[in-house]
Design a protein around this motif. Sequence first.
Motif, PDB file in Angstrom:
ATOM      1  N   GLY A  76       0.813  -1.208   0.000  1.00 42.59           N
ATOM      2  CA  GLY A  76       0.000   0.000   0.000  1.00 42.59           C
ATOM      3  C   GLY A  76       0.844   1.254   0.000  1.00 42.59           C
ATOM      4  O   GLY A  76       0.545   2.232  -0.703  1.00 42.59           O
ATOM      5  N   ILE A  77       1.921   1.235   0.782  1.00 43.71           N
ATOM      6  CA  ILE A  77       2.838   2.386   0.810  1.00 43.71           C
ATOM      7  C   ILE A  77       3.435   2.621  -0.576  1.00 43.71           C
ATOM      8  O   ILE A  77       3.436   3.752  -1.091  1.00 43.71           O
ATOM      9  N   VAL A  78       3.923   1.565  -1.185  1.00 37.71           N
ATOM     10  CA  VAL A  78       4.532   1.672  -2.518  1.00 37.71           C
ATOM     11  C   VAL A  78       3.516   2.206  -3.529  1.00 37.71           C
ATOM     12  O   VAL A  78       3.821   3.118  -4.317  1.00 37.71           O
ATOM     13  N   SER A  79       2.308   1.661  -3.505  1.00 35.69           N
ATOM     14  CA  SER A  79       1.277   2.078  -4.468  1.00 35.69           C
ATOM     15  C   SER A  79       0.914   3.553  -4.282  1.00 35.69           C
ATOM     16  O   SER A  79       0.758   4.295  -5.259  1.00 35.69           O
ATOM     17  N   CYS A  80       0.770   3.985  -3.037  1.00 35.67           N
ATOM     18  CA  CYS A  80       0.409   5.392  -2.781  1.00 35.67           C
ATOM     19  C   CYS A  80       1.514   6.338  -3.217  1.00 35.67           C
ATOM     20  O   CYS A  80       1.246   7.386  -3.823  1.00 35.67           O
ATOM     21  N   VAL A  81       2.761   5.978  -2.943  1.00 37.64           N
ATOM     22  CA  VAL A  81       3.872   6.854  -3.321  1.00 37.64           C
ATOM     23  C   VAL A  81       4.017   6.899  -4.844  1.00 37.64           C
ATOM     24  O   VAL A  81       4.257   7.969  -5.426  1.00 37.64           O
ATOM     25  N   ILE A  82       3.836   5.775  -5.509  1.00 36.58           N
ATOM     26  CA  ILE A  82       3.912   5.760  -6.973  1.00 36.58           C
ATOM     27  C   ILE A  82       2.811   6.627  -7.576  1.00 36.58           C
ATOM     28  O   ILE A  82       3.042   7.369  -8.546  1.00 36.58           O
ATOM     29  N   ALA A  83       1.606   6.562  -7.014  1.00 38.75           N
ATOM     30  CA  ALA A  83       0.519   7.407  -7.514  1.00 38.75           C
ATOM     31  C   ALA A  83       0.840   8.884  -7.304  1.00 38.75           C
ATOM     32  O   ALA A  83       0.541   9.732  -8.164  1.00 38.75           O
ATOM     33  N   LEU A  84       1.459   9.197  -6.182  1.00 39.75           N
ATOM     34  CA  LEU A  84       1.844  10.586  -5.909  1.00 39.75           C
ATOM     35  C   LEU A  84       2.966  11.031  -6.845  1.00 39.75           C
ATOM     36  O   LEU A  84       2.979  12.181  -7.306  1.00 39.75           O
ATOM     37  N   GLU A  85       3.888  10.128  -7.140  1.00 33.66           N
ATOM     38  CA  GLU A  85       4.935  10.430  -8.130  1.00 33.66           C
ATOM     39  C   GLU A  85       4.312  10.754  -9.483  1.00 33.66           C
ATOM     40  O   GLU A  85       4.758  11.668 -10.188  1.00 33.66           O
ATOM     41  N   LEU A  99       8.608   7.947   3.769  1.00 25.78           N
ATOM     42  CA  LEU A  99       7.715   7.266   2.825  1.00 25.78           C
ATOM     43  C   LEU A  99       8.463   6.913   1.543  1.00 25.78           C
ATOM     44  O   LEU A  99       8.338   5.793   1.024  1.00 25.78           O
ATOM     45  N   TYR A 100       9.234   7.863   1.032  1.00 22.14           N
ATOM     46  CA  TYR A 100       9.947   7.605  -0.225  1.00 22.14           C
ATOM     47  C   TYR A 100      11.037   6.552  -0.034  1.00 22.14           C
ATOM     48  O   TYR A 100      11.289   5.733  -0.928  1.00 22.14           O
ATOM     49  N   TRP A 121       2.363   3.612   8.704  1.00 16.83           N
ATOM     50  CA  TRP A 121       2.919   4.346   7.561  1.00 16.83           C
ATOM     51  C   TRP A 121       2.019   4.225   6.342  1.00 16.83           C
ATOM     52  O   TRP A 121       1.901   5.163   5.543  1.00 16.83           O
ATOM     53  N   PHE A 122       1.366   3.080   6.191  1.00 12.78           N
ATOM     54  CA  PHE A 122       0.399   2.923   5.100  1.00 12.78           C
ATOM     55  C   PHE A 122      -0.757   3.896   5.280  1.00 12.78           C
ATOM     56  O   PHE A 122      -1.184   4.566   4.331  1.00 12.78           O
ATOM     57  N   ASP A 123      -1.275   3.995   6.506  1.00  9.90           N
ATOM     58  CA  ASP A 123      -2.338   4.966   6.781  1.00  9.90           C
ATOM     59  C   ASP A 123      -1.868   6.377   6.435  1.00  9.90           C
ATOM     60  O   ASP A 123      -2.601   7.168   5.824  1.00  9.90           O
ATOM     61  N   TYR A 124      -0.657   6.692   6.838  1.00 13.90           N
ATOM     62  CA  TYR A 124      -0.124   8.029   6.579  1.00 13.90           C
ATOM     63  C   TYR A 124       0.049   8.273   5.082  1.00 13.90           C
ATOM     64  O   TYR A 124      -0.284   9.355   4.573  1.00 13.90           O
ATOM     65  N   ALA A 125       0.548   7.265   4.361  1.00 15.72           N
ATOM     66  CA  ALA A 125       0.724   7.411   2.915  1.00 15.72           C
ATOM     67  C   ALA A 125      -0.610   7.671   2.224  1.00 15.72           C
ATOM     68  O   ALA A 125      -0.702   8.498   1.305  1.00 15.72           O
ATOM     69  N   THR A 126      -1.647   6.978   2.665  1.00 16.00           N
ATOM     70  CA  THR A 126      -2.981   7.194   2.095  1.00 16.00           C
ATOM     71  C   THR A 126      -3.467   8.603   2.383  1.00 16.00           C
ATOM     72  O   THR A 126      -4.026   9.273   1.504  1.00 16.00           O
TER      73      THR A 126
END
Length: 297
Positions: A184-193, A233-234, A260-265
Amino acid sequence: MFEAGKDSLAHSQIYVHLPYIRLTDPTLEIEYESGLLRSLDYAEWKPLDQEAAHSVRFAFERASPVFFVREASPSHDHETARREMHNLYLALVFSTGAHIPEPGKSISYMKTGRSIFRHVGIFDRTAVLHGPTRLLIDAATIEHATTLVPLIRECSLLLEAPEFRQILRTLTSTATDDFHAIDGIVSCVIALEGLLLKNVLSGITARFIKRTCNLIMGSEKDPANLQISIKTLYSLRSDALHGRDWKQSLSQTSKTDAQWFDYATQVLCRAALATLTSLKNRKDVGVALDELRIILD
């Protein structure tokens, strides 16, 4: 997929399920768009789904599923109600950061006399009967989310841009039960990228941190730690993607991977909302996003 029951003509009623959501008080009825958000009792649900309802009363009552219920009209049909619930869903996610899937993945009904028309999503009836509780709502929760609905409607063109389609896919896909926190962390950061780093070929980490911080600073409660948190996160994203020991990086923090997943979301939701607010009047979406990225530098 659509399913239909016996045909007859009479007034129609629409029921749209909101997966993974419960009311803080099962007796609550919350007004929204000329309808109500409320729990159904088993006796009301059973005629809507006779075969599925057979021998599942205990599961249904334990799940206490929440539906949007309203009368249909020539200007407000089944599809309109489903679109309205999708807009409310986005508003709830953007305002709470909750891990909830979109209503279209579950089921909705339109009852017309003795006829039952159903729209069945990929969850089938699973979320109705066995869905976890990811968000508790009351009237105040809906009132706050409702303030964002006009913005979401106004930004329909922006929400169709590839960058936002990726964000929306990420928010709903990471809400499923089989998604691990690090994924979830990876997916959220990639979407933000995807939103912030188009055409960036060097200094990616520094640019990501700077643009993200500048974009969401206005809604930040702890600005002193924001840069450190975004950098973490990154780092977690990079470790997981490149096969490094992300748990070692995690151990240097005070949060669990789930936290951290909650925070990334939450960061992804805040970034999406800030972008919609900033660009809501723009029709040239690609140009507007490019200009925003420059401003954030």
